[in-house]
Design a protein around this motif. Structure first.
Motif, mmCIF file in Angstrom:
data_model
loop_
_atom_site.group_PDB
_atom_site.id
_atom_site.type_symbol
_atom_site.label_atom_id
_atom_site.label_comp_id
_atom_site.label_asym_id
_atom_site.label_seq_id
_atom_site.Cartn_x
_atom_site.Cartn_y
_atom_site.Cartn_z
ATOM 1 N N ILE A 15 0.823 -1.205 0.000
ATOM 2 C CA ILE A 15 0.000 0.000 0.000
ATOM 3 C C ILE A 15 0.856 1.253 0.000
ATOM 4 O O ILE A 15 0.616 2.196 -0.759
ATOM 5 C CB ILE A 15 -0.943 -0.020 1.220
ATOM 6 N N LEU A 16 1.884 1.255 0.814
ATOM 7 C CA LEU A 16 2.751 2.428 0.845
ATOM 8 C C LEU A 16 3.526 2.567 -0.452
ATOM 9 O O LEU A 16 3.827 3.676 -0.892
ATOM 10 C CB LEU A 16 3.704 2.342 2.039
ATOM 11 N N ASP A 17 3.825 1.432 -1.058
ATOM 12 C CA ASP A 17 4.510 1.458 -2.337
ATOM 13 C C ASP A 17 3.639 2.139 -3.395
ATOM 14 O O ASP A 17 4.089 3.017 -4.127
ATOM 15 C CB ASP A 17 4.826 0.022 -2.768
ATOM 16 N N VAL A 18 2.383 1.754 -3.434
ATOM 17 C CA VAL A 18 1.447 2.359 -4.383
ATOM 18 C C VAL A 18 1.315 3.854 -4.127
ATOM 19 O O VAL A 18 1.390 4.666 -5.042
ATOM 20 C CB VAL A 18 0.063 1.684 -4.293
ATOM 21 N N LEU A 19 1.130 4.191 -2.872
ATOM 22 C CA LEU A 19 0.961 5.604 -2.526
ATOM 23 C C LEU A 19 2.190 6.424 -2.897
ATOM 24 O O LEU A 19 2.076 7.544 -3.382
ATOM 25 C CB LEU A 19 0.679 5.748 -1.030
ATOM 26 N N SER A 20 3.373 5.851 -2.680
ATOM 27 C CA SER A 20 4.577 6.638 -2.933
ATOM 28 C C SER A 20 4.893 6.721 -4.418
ATOM 29 O O SER A 20 5.710 7.541 -4.828
ATOM 30 C CB SER A 20 5.758 6.052 -2.163
ATOM 31 N N LYS A 21 4.275 5.878 -5.221
ATOM 32 C CA LYS A 21 4.529 5.936 -6.667
ATOM 33 C C LYS A 21 3.462 6.702 -7.417
ATOM 34 O O LYS A 21 3.488 6.790 -8.641
ATOM 35 C CB LYS A 21 4.650 4.517 -7.230
ATOM 36 N N SER A 22 2.483 7.230 -6.691
ATOM 37 C CA SER A 22 1.423 7.984 -7.356
ATOM 38 C C SER A 22 1.432 9.432 -6.887
ATOM 39 O O SER A 22 1.767 9.731 -5.748
ATOM 40 C CB SER A 22 0.065 7.369 -7.031
ATOM 41 N N ASP A 23 1.065 10.312 -7.792
ATOM 42 C CA ASP A 23 0.969 11.707 -7.371
ATOM 43 C C ASP A 23 -0.486 12.166 -7.433
ATOM 44 O O ASP A 23 -0.781 13.334 -7.425
ATOM 45 C CB ASP A 23 1.856 12.597 -8.246
ATOM 46 N N LYS A 24 -1.376 11.191 -7.516
ATOM 47 C CA LYS A 24 -2.797 11.514 -7.557
ATOM 48 C C LYS A 24 -3.427 11.361 -6.180
ATOM 49 O O LYS A 24 -2.800 10.889 -5.257
ATOM 50 C CB LYS A 24 -3.510 10.580 -8.534
ATOM 51 N N HIS A 25 -4.670 11.756 -6.103
ATOM 52 C CA HIS A 25 -5.429 11.570 -4.865
ATOM 53 C C HIS A 25 -6.223 10.284 -5.016
ATOM 54 O O HIS A 25 -7.297 10.285 -5.600
ATOM 55 C CB HIS A 25 -6.375 12.745 -4.624
#
Lengths: 159, 159
Positions: free
Chosen positions: A30-40
């Motif tokens: 989950i943190l990986d996904v969040l850190s690779k996205s710049d969207k909300h």
DNA sequence: TTAAGAATGGAAATCATTATCAATAAGAGG
DNA sequence: CCTCTTATTGATAATGATTTCCATTCTTAA
């Protein structure tokens, strides 16, 4: 795209353990996904992204983890009125500091901006001071949004 | 507590008809409740109030009417994060003009704040001008909220 | 007065988010 | 490396606000 980079410690591991939480594969994903996205991202969007290369993770875990991260202050939780919460990293590599939003009422694009204008900072400080004087209200945080038309939608309006 | 004051025209009748909507008993009841309250009511709260002296009205109608009123701009619709929308009259006898909110994070009380000082208005206008220059974002509206402690909760904190 | 169709309400459907609970796995200590 | 404690997980059911459906009722223009 390996999610668990062996035992390599991530920037958030320390903080996570410090709060008594365990480091688990779903949480890393989950943190990986969040850190690779710049969207909300919404919970479901995160779920789908995680799910593609880690099908074992359930939606419940996504919600639970986002809740923890939000309470820890590692992510921001926003409600933009589309009846689902949206999340954004608040620290770390791609993390953002406190910021405000510009929301296009036509295409729903959301623009983050943190390079506050002098006037805006002055406005906030003065208002907070005034609120304390008039209402005895001690402000600790604020939410500021501007609704309107983004660059593209202003141009399209000419048609 | 008669809801329908005979045929006496209410302040909102004209605007309502102008939009092609009909004047009905449920709608009068709902606007009556809204105009007699200074709180931020949820759909269910309005439903209960209307229901006490007008049991025939259904919750569906409450939602439908609030939606119309909101689209017409006669009421404001807010989301304060308690997972239900809240509504407030925006015009008429007790109607409020555009305002901001102070939200106590301890007791959840919500204070409306509309007595802006000149300085605040000027700074806000300047900020919007600056957003247009920097982001080409044409702001038409804004949402400003301060979270913190209200007077009472500051005192109770001393214990 | 009457007809057209706007408005209504009750029930069922949606949809995001939570609660439940038995099975699993992280990690401290040996 | 093994074991035990207990945090974590995922499937499923539950919740709760808001919408959708649809047959019936009511407003209002003519």
């Amino acid at each position: 795209m390996p999610i668990r980079n062996g035992l390599r410690p991530m920037w958030w591991h320390g903080r996570f353990r410090g709060c008594g939480y365990r480091i688990t594969a779903p949480r890393e994903a989950i943190l990986d996904v969040l850190s690779k996205s710049d969207k909300h991202l919404s919970a479901e969007e995160i779920y789908i992204k995680v799910h593609t290369y880690y099908p074992a993770v359930g939606l419940t875990t996504i919600y639970r983890t986002l809740d923890i991260l939000s309470n820890m202050g590692l992510i921001f939780k926003f409600d933009f009125g589309d009846s689902r919460a949206r999340y954004e990293l608040s620290e770390g590599p791609k993390g953002k500091k406190h910021h405000h939003h510009l929301i296009c009422t036509n295409c729903n694009r959301i623009i983050d901006y943190a390079d506050f204008i002098d006037e805006e900072i002055k406005l906030l400080e003065q208002t907070e001071k005034e609120l304390l004087k008039r209402y005895n209200f001690k402000s600790t945080n604020h939410l500021i949004r501007f609704y309107g038309l983004c660059e593209k939608c202003q141009k399209n309006e000419l048609n």
